[in-house]
Enzyme design. Structure first.
Site, mmCIF file in Angstrom:
data_model
loop_
_atom_site.group_PDB
_atom_site.id
_atom_site.type_symbol
_atom_site.label_atom_id
_atom_site.label_comp_id
_atom_site.label_asym_id
_atom_site.label_seq_id
_atom_site.Cartn_x
_atom_site.Cartn_y
_atom_site.Cartn_z
ATOM 1 N N ARG A 269 -33.712 54.600 123.595
ATOM 2 C CA ARG A 269 -34.961 55.063 122.972
ATOM 3 C C ARG A 269 -35.431 54.055 121.947
ATOM 4 N NH1 ARG A 269 -34.946 61.531 123.279
ATOM 5 N NH2 ARG A 269 -33.866 61.586 125.284
ATOM 6 N N GLU B 56 -36.943 54.140 119.363
ATOM 7 C CA GLU B 56 -37.335 54.879 118.153
ATOM 8 C C GLU B 56 -37.631 53.866 117.057
ATOM 9 O OE1 GLU B 56 -36.842 58.321 117.797
ATOM 10 O OE2 GLU B 56 -35.314 58.851 119.287
ATOM 11 N N ARG C 32 -29.440 59.426 111.679
ATOM 12 C CA ARG C 32 -29.105 60.237 112.866
ATOM 13 C C ARG C 32 -29.806 59.796 114.149
ATOM 14 N NH1 ARG C 32 -32.912 64.718 112.919
ATOM 15 N NH2 ARG C 32 -34.379 64.243 111.267
ATOM 16 N N HIS C 33 -30.423 58.616 114.128
ATOM 17 C CA HIS C 33 -31.027 58.079 115.357
ATOM 18 C C HIS C 33 -30.380 56.756 115.744
ATOM 19 C CE1 HIS C 33 -34.335 60.808 114.205
ATOM 20 N NE2 HIS C 33 -34.449 60.933 115.518
ATOM 21 N N GLU D 51 -30.502 68.854 114.871
ATOM 22 C CA GLU D 51 -30.564 69.253 116.281
ATOM 23 C C GLU D 51 -29.508 68.495 117.092
ATOM 24 O OE1 GLU D 51 -34.401 68.401 118.330
ATOM 25 O OE2 GLU D 51 -33.064 67.709 119.922
ATOM 26 N N SER E 297 -31.402 69.684 123.401
ATOM 27 C CA SER E 297 -32.639 70.297 123.906
ATOM 28 C C SER E 297 -32.402 70.683 125.348
ATOM 29 C CB SER E 297 -33.801 69.301 123.906
ATOM 30 O OG SER E 297 -34.229 69.049 122.627
ATOM 31 N N ARG F 217 -24.178 62.668 117.957
ATOM 32 C CA ARG F 217 -24.510 63.719 116.976
ATOM 33 C C ARG F 217 -23.442 64.799 116.971
ATOM 34 N NH1 ARG F 217 -30.988 64.773 116.762
ATOM 35 N NH2 ARG F 217 -31.571 62.609 116.327
#
Ligand code: ATP
Ligand code: AMO
Length: 434
Positions: A211, A213, A219-220, A357, A360, A408
């Site tokens: 990703r 990001e 946390r990424h 989180e 998902s 995570r």
């Protein structure tokens, strides 16, 4: 082959060959101690100047810290030694001498910044706590695999070089594939669905996701490990059941098999296995409870994404893992199915740790017409996804699944401050090597 004895297995009365790194040398004058470290622990090697061969003692005393050596000698009981045993050496062989200047101190007498640790990961993982994280991570993955198999899921591997993204266009890493535009995959989403539509039916994958990001947060990651599940003839409730079982199984395995590692991390006492089932709150209840905490400057309204402070406030309020269900359809991806009786509500869910989180998921839209409408609503060109949508013409069962961020999971389980601690060689905006 490796015929050495692990330091933890050295028994008094035995003549053993141990091998490892020179952790520490304590020279007390007439006597000196060399602490040798291997994957299993540490052992004391005694060097007695008047009693032993001069050359042997000299070899021992000349060693630099972190040099790799093999030591053969008698193992003796010694109550004053840190592990109650020591080796009285007959020979010391230097396999690899280390520089006297080290970028990092594996004995942890000197603290190091995370970036220095990541730049020198090999040395960093000579620290007990560093080693412990990755042994636990391995146990988490082992237990997850076992739990998936118990849930009748088959392990699959899907391509990481793909023609289209699924989780938002701005987060794709483009690459050139024989002159054609391609991307690093953000999620095995579409592929796991394609296999759930086959006779394999229930699948799981543990693999990398990429990703682009922009944020540099604790946390990424730009390359993360996704633990994915997809099951035919499952709805979102079934998917949540599998999800909490996998997470609880990972905690149970760590509690059972990683006591020494939890001790090395200083969390053995407070470590607890989450109870299942996890509470399931609707999105509507979630925003009401967040608003009631009074932690946010502005009240949340229906349709808002949950801000990080909101997630935290709710996490503190709930106090353990929980699901948020029934999200507004407009903020969930095109592949998530909406409720039959209310199109504004989706079957999408998130699974939360009080800090963030973790998952998902949802039931998927298996009706081709509705799926294509969903693409259009999200501004995606259904033509580009023909390889995926065509399968929905050939008999696609109802199906559901989820994706869990592996790092995570480990980060929250071990209460690590930064997700990078849970990856060997993290990829972030600043870091492309090692
Ligand atoms: P010993 O009791 O073996 O005769 P020593 O008094 O001859 O020991 P020293 O050089 O005076 O040897 O010992 C220095 C320190 O090391 C002392 O505090 C002693 O208790 C400790 N020591 C000696 N042998 C060991 C051992 N095998 N393991 C751990 N500590 C030791
Ligand atoms: P989502 O995009 O929410 O869903 O990702 C699922 C989980 O993966 C983890 N994760 C990350 N971890 C670290 N760094 C990142 N950049 C990162 N991005 C995601 C999170 C997140 O909860 N296809 C859906 C899943 C599904 O519906 O099956 C998906 O990818 O823990």
């Amino acid at each position: 082959m490796d015929e050495r004895t692990y330091t933890a297995d050295a028994e008094p009365g035995q003549t053993a060959t141990v091998a490892g790194w020179v952790h520490e040398i304590r020279d007390l004058g007439g006597i000196a101690f060399l602490i040798l470290r291997d994957t299993s622990g540490r052992i004391q090697i005694k060097l007695e100047k008047d009693e032993m061969d001069d050359e042997l003692v000299e070899t021992g005393l000349d060693l630099s810290r972190e040099s790799v050596v093999t030591v053969t000698g008698d193992v003796k009981e010694e109550p004053r030694a840190p592990t109650d045993v020591e080796v009285v050496p007959e020979s010391i062989e230097v396999l690899s001498a280390a520089d006297t200047e080290l970028p990092l101190d594996p004995t942890e007498k000197v603290d190091a910044e995370l970036s220095t640790r990541l730049d020198n990961r090999t040395l960093d993982l000579r620290r007990e706590a560093g080693q412990a994280v990755f042994e636990i991570r391995s146990e988490v993955l082992r237990a997850a695999r076992e739990a998936f198999r118990a849930a009748d899921a088959t392990e699959i591997n899907t391509p990481k070089i793909v023609a289209t993204g699924t989780e938002g266009g701005t987060e794709l890493f483009p690459i050139t594939y024989f002159g054609q535009e391609a991307f690093m995959n953000q999620s095995p989403q579409l592929f796991k669905q394609l296999v759930a539509g086959s006779n394999v039916e229930r699948v799981f994958e543990i693999g990398p996701i990429f990703r682009a990001e922009e944020h540099n947060t604790p946390r990424h990651l730009n390359e993360a490990t996704s633990i994915d599940f997809e099951g035919a003839f499952c709805d979102h409730h079934d998917a949540m059941d599998v999800c909490e079982d996998v997470v609880a199984a990972a905690y149970e395995a760590v509690a059972e098999n990683c006591e020494a590692q939890l001790e090395a991390l200083g969390i053995a006492e407070e470590f607890t296995v989450p109870e299942t089932p996890f509470p399931r709150l609707s999105y509507e209840e979630a925003i009401e409870r967040i608003n009631a905490t009074g932690e946010l400057d502005e009240q949340l309204v229906w349709g808002d994404d949950l801000p990080t402070e909101g997630e935290r406030a709710l996490g503190d309020d709930v106090g353990g893992h929980y699901f948020i269900t029934d999200w507004p359809a407009e903020i969930k991806p095109f592949y998530i199915m909406d409720h039959d009786d209310d199109e504004t509500l989706s079957t999408g869910f998130d699974m939360m740790h009080p800090r963030m989180e973790l998952v998902s998921g949802g039931q998927r839209e298996h009706r081709r017409e509705q799926l294509i409408e969903g693409f259009e609503a999200q501004g995606l060109d259904p033509e580009a996804f023909e390889y995926y949508t065509k399968v929905f013409k050939y008999g696609m069962p109802p199906h559901a699944g989820w994706g869990l961020g592996g790092e995570r999971l480990v980060m929250t389980m071990l209460d690590l401050d930064n997700i990078r601690e849970a990856v060997l060689f993290p990829r972030d905006r600043q870091r492309l090597s090692p």
